[in-house]
Design an enzyme around this catalytic site. Structure first.
Site, short mmCIF file in Angstrom:
data_model
loop_
_atom_site.label_atom_id
_atom_site.label_comp_id
_atom_site.label_asym_id
_atom_site.label_seq_id
_atom_site.Cartn_x
_atom_site.Cartn_y
_atom_site.Cartn_z
N LYS A 45 23.58 32.18 -6.63
CA LYS A 45 24.14 30.83 -6.62
C LYS A 45 25.57 30.94 -6.11
O LYS A 45 26.53 31.09 -6.88
CB LYS A 45 24.08 30.22 -8.02
N ARG B 187 23.52 34.05 -15.62
CA ARG B 187 23.17 33.94 -14.19
C ARG B 187 24.40 34.09 -13.31
O ARG B 187 24.34 34.66 -12.22
CB ARG B 187 22.46 32.62 -13.91
N LEU C 17 16.00 29.90 -6.31
CA LEU C 17 16.93 30.13 -7.40
C LEU C 17 16.16 30.19 -8.71
O LEU C 17 15.26 29.38 -8.95
CB LEU C 17 17.96 29.00 -7.45
N GLU D 210 11.83 25.01 -2.87
CA GLU D 210 12.58 24.31 -3.90
C GLU D 210 13.36 23.16 -3.27
O GLU D 210 13.37 23.00 -2.05
CB GLU D 210 13.56 25.27 -4.58
N TYR E 254 29.05 30.22 -8.46
CA TYR E 254 29.34 29.08 -9.34
C TYR E 254 28.12 28.76 -10.20
O TYR E 254 27.01 29.21 -9.94
CB TYR E 254 29.75 27.85 -8.52
#
Length: 289
Positions: free
Chosen positions: A150, A52, A209, A185, A33
């Site tokens: 992702k 991406r 990411l 992160e 997603y």
């Protein structure tokens, strides 16, 4: 303000949008997603997000619908709402199949697009900054489920946010560390710290990411001749003792952090380098849209 969902080839009201219980995205989190914000009603950096999405799908050996098809579905769903600004979530699952882990048992991929009001941080959060908590939940190892993908398998991030909010109900974000101890992160953001006049951010090699907003901020800082370094190790104490800290994401843009684990960052206000980058990013978004 409205919410609309593209599913099975049509734009629908939320109550009319369904996904079969045998969809692998529901059964296994077997999906990819992207989340895209808008400015002046137009998607921000949609091409970067689509690139991406393709990278994530390739790493999962998941076949995407044609890019033009996805972008037309996004445009149709966005056109059906009357929000001042929107948050667009593009989801592609591997499709339906038996309750069988083998990805080859799946049918056709399924596209779902959700468009809803943008939400995001309040004006006060941008002005005064937010609190974050460094949690004990470790970031997934790239050798297990690579954080660079992702995917809809988001339990690592869910557990991190749950821990942060149990410890400090006012925490805006959970900060995860990699298995080797480096700060990595946020649960749904990338992280930057200003230490000794230098902007530092965990490198992709830490296992994070490759954030679209993160990449834009890195380029903006370097283009403005601001000292910036992507580091392979940032200790939790280094983050707690930083002069400035900020988060980046597609919905937050650049969001100042003024407390880490209850410890005040700098003078407790958004710092000059953070505010400079916020202004530069705003200009970039305006030019894009």
């Amino acid at each position: 303000m409205t919410i609309r969902v593209y599913s099975d080839g049509q734009v629908r009201a939320p109550g009319d949008a369904t996904v079969p219980v045998f969809d692998r995205g529901f059964l296994f989190g077997d999906s990819v997603y992207e989340t895209v914000g808008t400015n002046r009603g137009k998607p921000i950096f949609l091409a970067d997000h689509m690139d991406r999405l393709a990278r994530s799908a390739e790493r999962l050996f998941l076949r995407l619908p044609d890019r033009d098809f996805i972008e037309r579905a996004v445009a149709a769903t966005l056109a059906a709402v009357d929000n001042a600004e929107s948050r667009i979530r593009i989801i592609v699952t591997r499709g339906d199949g038996p309750v069988d882990l083998d990805p080859a048992s799946a049918g056709e991929p399924r596209l779902v697009v959700i468009v809803q009001p943008l939400g995001g941080p309040s004006p006060e959060m941008y002005e005064k900054g937010v609190q974050v908590e460094i949690v004990s939940v470790a970031r997934n190892s790239p050798q297990a489920l690579d954080p660079a993908i992702k995917s809809g398998n988001y339990l690592n991030n869910v557990l991190a946010i749950g821990e942060a909010r149990r410890r400090r109900p006012t925490a805006h974000e959970a900060i995860l560390c990699a298995a080797h101890g480096s700060v990595a992160e946020g649960a749904s953001s990338n992280l930057f710290a200003v230490v000794g006049g230098e902007i530092r951010t965990p490198s992709l090699q830490v296992g994070i990411l490759d954030g679209v907003t993160r990449g834009k901020v890195v380029a903006l800082a370097r283009g403005d001749h601001m000292p910036l370094r992507e580091v392979d190790f940032m200790s939790p104490d280094e983050l707690r003792q930083a002069n400035e800290v900020f988060l980046t994401s597609s919905v937050r843009n650049i969001l100042p952090v003024v407390q880490v684990d209850g410890i005040t960052v700098g003078d407790g206000k958004p710092g000059p380098m953070t505010k400079r980058l916020m202004a530069l990013y705003r200009q970039l978004v305006e030019a894009e849209t």
